[in-house]
Design a protein around this motif. Structure first.
Motif, PDB file in Angstrom:
ATOM      1  N   MET A   1       0.849  -1.202   0.000  1.00  0.00           N
ATOM      2  CA  MET A   1       0.000   0.000   0.000  1.00  0.00           C
ATOM      3  C   MET A   1       0.881   1.247   0.000  1.00  0.00           C
ATOM      4  O   MET A   1       1.819   1.359   0.781  1.00  0.00           O
ATOM      5  N   LYS A   2       0.587   2.181  -0.899  1.00  0.00           N
ATOM      6  CA  LYS A   2       1.351   3.415  -0.977  1.00  0.00           C
ATOM      7  C   LYS A   2       0.469   4.592  -0.584  1.00  0.00           C
ATOM      8  O   LYS A   2      -0.702   4.647  -0.942  1.00  0.00           O
ATOM      9  N   ILE A   3       1.040   5.514   0.161  1.00  0.00           N
ATOM     10  CA  ILE A   3       0.330   6.731   0.550  1.00  0.00           C
ATOM     11  C   ILE A   3       1.272   7.912   0.389  1.00  0.00           C
ATOM     12  O   ILE A   3       2.491   7.756   0.318  1.00  0.00           O
ATOM     13  N   GLU A   4       0.683   9.082   0.332  1.00  0.00           N
ATOM     14  CA  GLU A   4       1.483  10.302   0.286  1.00  0.00           C
ATOM     15  C   GLU A   4       1.604  10.843   1.706  1.00  0.00           C
ATOM     16  O   GLU A   4       0.622  11.271   2.303  1.00  0.00           O
ATOM     17  N   LEU A   5       2.821  10.791   2.247  1.00  0.00           N
ATOM     18  CA  LEU A   5       3.052  11.223   3.614  1.00  0.00           C
ATOM     19  C   LEU A   5       3.102  12.744   3.699  1.00  0.00           C
ATOM     20  O   LEU A   5       3.451  13.425   2.730  1.00  0.00           O
ATOM     21  N   PRO A   6       2.758  13.291   4.872  1.00  0.00           N
ATOM     22  CA  PRO A   6       2.900  14.741   5.064  1.00  0.00           C
ATOM     23  C   PRO A   6       4.354  15.165   4.907  1.00  0.00           C
ATOM     24  O   PRO A   6       5.273  14.363   5.103  1.00  0.00           O
ATOM     25  N   THR A   7       4.560  16.404   4.552  1.00  0.00           N
ATOM     26  CA  THR A   7       5.923  16.935   4.452  1.00  0.00           C
ATOM     27  C   THR A   7       6.585  16.911   5.822  1.00  0.00           C
ATOM     28  O   THR A   7       5.990  17.360   6.806  1.00  0.00           O
ATOM     29  N   PRO A   8       7.792  16.339   5.943  1.00  0.00           N
ATOM     30  CA  PRO A   8       8.447  16.283   7.254  1.00  0.00           C
ATOM     31  C   PRO A   8       8.740  17.664   7.812  1.00  0.00           C
ATOM     32  O   PRO A   8       8.962  18.630   7.064  1.00  0.00           O
ATOM     33  N   ILE A   9       8.731  17.750   9.132  1.00  0.00           N
ATOM     34  CA  ILE A   9       8.944  19.015   9.828  1.00  0.00           C
ATOM     35  C   ILE A   9      10.345  19.051  10.419  1.00  0.00           C
ATOM     36  O   ILE A   9      10.786  18.099  11.070  1.00  0.00           O
ATOM     37  N   SER A  10      11.046  20.139  10.194  1.00  0.00           N
ATOM     38  CA  SER A  10      12.358  20.326  10.819  1.00  0.00           C
ATOM     39  C   SER A  10      12.180  21.223  12.047  1.00  0.00           C
ATOM     40  O   SER A  10      11.315  22.095  12.073  1.00  0.00           O
ATOM     41  N   VAL A  11      12.990  20.969  13.067  1.00  0.00           N
ATOM     42  CA  VAL A  11      12.898  21.749  14.301  1.00  0.00           C
ATOM     43  C   VAL A  11      14.277  22.263  14.683  1.00  0.00           C
ATOM     44  O   VAL A  11      15.299  21.698  14.292  1.00  0.00           O
ATOM     45  N   ASP A  12      14.277  23.313  15.450  1.00  0.00           N
ATOM     46  CA  ASP A  12      15.528  23.920  15.905  1.00  0.00           C
ATOM     47  C   ASP A  12      15.985  23.242  17.194  1.00  0.00           C
ATOM     48  O   ASP A  12      15.931  23.812  18.277  1.00  0.00           O
ATOM     49  N   PHE A  13      16.386  21.975  17.059  1.00  0.00           N
ATOM     50  CA  PHE A  13      16.861  21.214  18.210  1.00  0.00           C
ATOM     51  C   PHE A  13      17.860  20.180  17.721  1.00  0.00           C
ATOM     52  O   PHE A  13      17.584  19.432  16.785  1.00  0.00           O
ATOM     53  N   VAL A  14      19.022  20.144  18.341  1.00  0.00           N
ATOM     54  CA  VAL A  14      20.050  19.171  17.982  1.00  0.00           C
ATOM     55  C   VAL A  14      20.314  18.282  19.193  1.00  0.00           C
ATOM     56  O   VAL A  14      20.733  18.774  20.243  1.00  0.00           O
ATOM     57  N   PRO A  15      20.048  16.972  19.090  1.00  0.00           N
ATOM     58  CA  PRO A  15      20.294  16.072  20.224  1.00  0.00           C
ATOM     59  C   PRO A  15      21.764  16.077  20.609  1.00  0.00           C
ATOM     60  O   PRO A  15      22.648  16.196  19.744  1.00  0.00           O
ATOM     61  N   ASP A  16      22.049  15.968  21.909  1.00  0.00           N
ATOM     62  CA  ASP A  16      23.452  15.902  22.315  1.00  0.00           C
ATOM     63  C   ASP A  16      24.027  14.540  21.943  1.00  0.00           C
ATOM     64  O   ASP A  16      23.319  13.619  21.529  1.00  0.00           O
ATOM     65  N   GLU A  17      25.318  14.396  22.101  1.00  0.00           N
ATOM     66  CA  GLU A  17      26.017  13.193  21.655  1.00  0.00           C
ATOM     67  C   GLU A  17      25.504  11.935  22.359  1.00  0.00           C
ATOM     68  O   GLU A  17      25.323  10.879  21.738  1.00  0.00           O
ATOM     69  N   LYS A  18      25.228  12.036  23.663  1.00  0.00           N
ATOM     70  CA  LYS A  18      24.762  10.872  24.411  1.00  0.00           C
ATOM     71  C   LYS A  18      23.400  10.406  23.910  1.00  0.00           C
ATOM     72  O   LYS A  18      23.173   9.207  23.698  1.00  0.00           O
ATOM     73  N   LEU A  19      22.480  11.355  23.697  1.00  0.00           N
ATOM     74  CA  LEU A  19      21.149  10.997  23.220  1.00  0.00           C
ATOM     75  C   LEU A  19      21.222  10.353  21.845  1.00  0.00           C
ATOM     76  O   LEU A  19      20.534   9.369  21.573  1.00  0.00           O
ATOM     77  N   ARG A  20      22.072  10.875  20.966  1.00  0.00           N
ATOM     78  CA  ARG A  20      22.184  10.300  19.632  1.00  0.00           C
ATOM     79  C   ARG A  20      22.736   8.884  19.696  1.00  0.00           C
ATOM     80  O   ARG A  20      22.317   8.004  18.936  1.00  0.00           O
ATOM     81  N   GLU A  21      23.665   8.624  20.622  1.00  0.00           N
ATOM     82  CA  GLU A  21      24.198   7.269  20.759  1.00  0.00           C
ATOM     83  C   GLU A  21      23.102   6.312  21.215  1.00  0.00           C
ATOM     84  O   GLU A  21      23.010   5.180  20.731  1.00  0.00           O
ATOM     85  N   VAL A  22      22.268   6.769  22.144  1.00  0.00           N
ATOM     86  CA  VAL A  22      21.150   5.947  22.611  1.00  0.00           C
ATOM     87  C   VAL A  22      20.197   5.664  21.458  1.00  0.00           C
ATOM     88  O   VAL A  22      19.754   4.533  21.248  1.00  0.00           O
ATOM     89  N   GLN A  23      19.863   6.687  20.690  1.00  0.00           N
ATOM     90  CA  GLN A  23      18.954   6.519  19.558  1.00  0.00           C
ATOM     91  C   GLN A  23      19.518   5.530  18.538  1.00  0.00           C
ATOM     92  O   GLN A  23      18.773   4.717  17.977  1.00  0.00           O
ATOM     93  N   LYS A  24      20.828   5.575  18.297  1.00  0.00           N
ATOM     94  CA  LYS A  24      21.443   4.655  17.337  1.00  0.00           C
ATOM     95  C   LYS A  24      21.355   3.212  17.818  1.00  0.00           C
ATOM     96  O   LYS A  24      21.080   2.297  17.028  1.00  0.00           O
ATOM     97  N   VAL A  25      21.595   3.002  19.110  1.00  0.00           N
ATOM     98  CA  VAL A  25      21.499   1.652  19.672  1.00  0.00           C
ATOM     99  C   VAL A  25      20.065   1.142  19.559  1.00  0.00           C
ATOM    100  O   VAL A  25      19.818  -0.015  19.192  1.00  0.00           O
ATOM    101  N   GLU A  26      19.096   2.004  19.865  1.00  0.00           N
ATOM    102  CA  GLU A  26      17.685   1.608  19.781  1.00  0.00           C
ATOM    103  C   GLU A  26      17.287   1.313  18.333  1.00  0.00           C
ATOM    104  O   GLU A  26      16.533   0.366  18.061  1.00  0.00           O
TER     105      GLU A  26
END
Length: 281
Positions: A1-26
């Protein structure tokens, strides 16, 4: 099934190094789970904040620190059977049946070569690697009274498990004393058998007439707020998420509106659910 997704939203927030490492492991654990589910033809979908992130950001909500997925009962039960063999070191398939000290009613996948200790789990002995959550949607009985009784049983079981393991988290001294006495009174209860009985009751719903809706019965949310029609799970759509693709339900819009409101595409920077976790290398 194919759908047209909403345009992604960018935000003014950059995760710190520790959070990004956690996200990568997850994200790595999610990738492993998806491979196992594909191998055994099991349906699985990202859910809650992970679903919102997939739709709104094509990845993690930038400040989020966990991954949630959901399965329908039939597929979840199959995963309970194969999970312990499929997830080998450093991955660990964690349930009340595979970890006798584990105290949550839903499954998790852990990375045993990491540690993620929540403030209220410091005293616990179960595997506390970085994790992702796997929740199960159970069929909801059509009879309102019968459904209410099931909700009560599940709530009672979750209360029993919480105060058995986390009596010390009570904030006021007199509440802590009461919680400790409760902890002593239920320490002899085999929570694995208790949980098994509740699950067996829920499995019976699949054999009875029900209203074609499902809910995450084992949830810290209001169960009635998490009831969705099974038609929302009829099709699977694959969408980009970080550097992989993840499955979402065809009813994602209905689910996100119910969980986060009609303006779910508008970012709101709220603290992540596990924001006070303590992570170690």
């Amino acid at each position: 099934m194919k759908i047209e997704l909403p345009t992604p939203i960018s935000v003014d927030f950059v995760p710190d190094e520790k959070l990004r490492e956690v996200q990568k492991v997850e994200c790595d654990m999610l990738h492993q789970l998806l491979k196992v589910c594909k191998k055994h033809s099991l349906r699985v979908w990202v859910n809650s904040g992970t679903l919102l992130g997939a739709i709104r950001h094509r990845g993690f909500i930038p400040w989020d620190d966990d991954i949630d997925v959901v399965m329908l009962r039939e597929d979840y039960d199959k995963l309970l059977e194969i999970g312990p063999k499929e997830f080998t070191d450093p991955y660990f398939f964690q349930t009340v049946y595979t970890d006798k000290d584990y105290s949550f009613p839903h499954a998790q996948i852990r990375r045993s070569d990491t540690t993620a200790v929540l403030p209220n789990t410091k005293r616990q002995k179960f595997n506390q690697g970085i994790f992702i959550d796997i929740f199960v949607y159970d069929a909801v009985l059509e009879d309102a009274e019968a459904f209410a009784k099931q909700c009560k049983k599940v709530s009672h079981m979750q209360t029993l498990m919480y105060w058995r393991f986390y009596w010390y988290t009570a904030r006021k001294w007199y509440t802590r004393i009461a919680a400790y006495l409760y902890h002593l009174s239920v320490s002899f209860v085999n929570h694995q058998k208790w949980y098994q009985k509740i699950e067996d009751d829920l499995r019976q719903n699949l054999k009875m007439p029900y209203s074609h809706v499902a809910a995450v019965m084992f949830s810290n949310k209001n169960i009635k707020e998490r009831i969705f029609p099974l038609s929302d799970f009829k099709e699977t759509i694959w969408v980009p998420f970080e550097d992989i693709e993840v499955p979402i339900q065809n009813g994602y819009d209905n689910m996100l509106r119910k969980m986060y409101g009609d303006d779910y595409m508008t970012p709101k920077h709220i603290p992540p659910m596990h924001g006070t976790d303590i992570f170690f290398d």
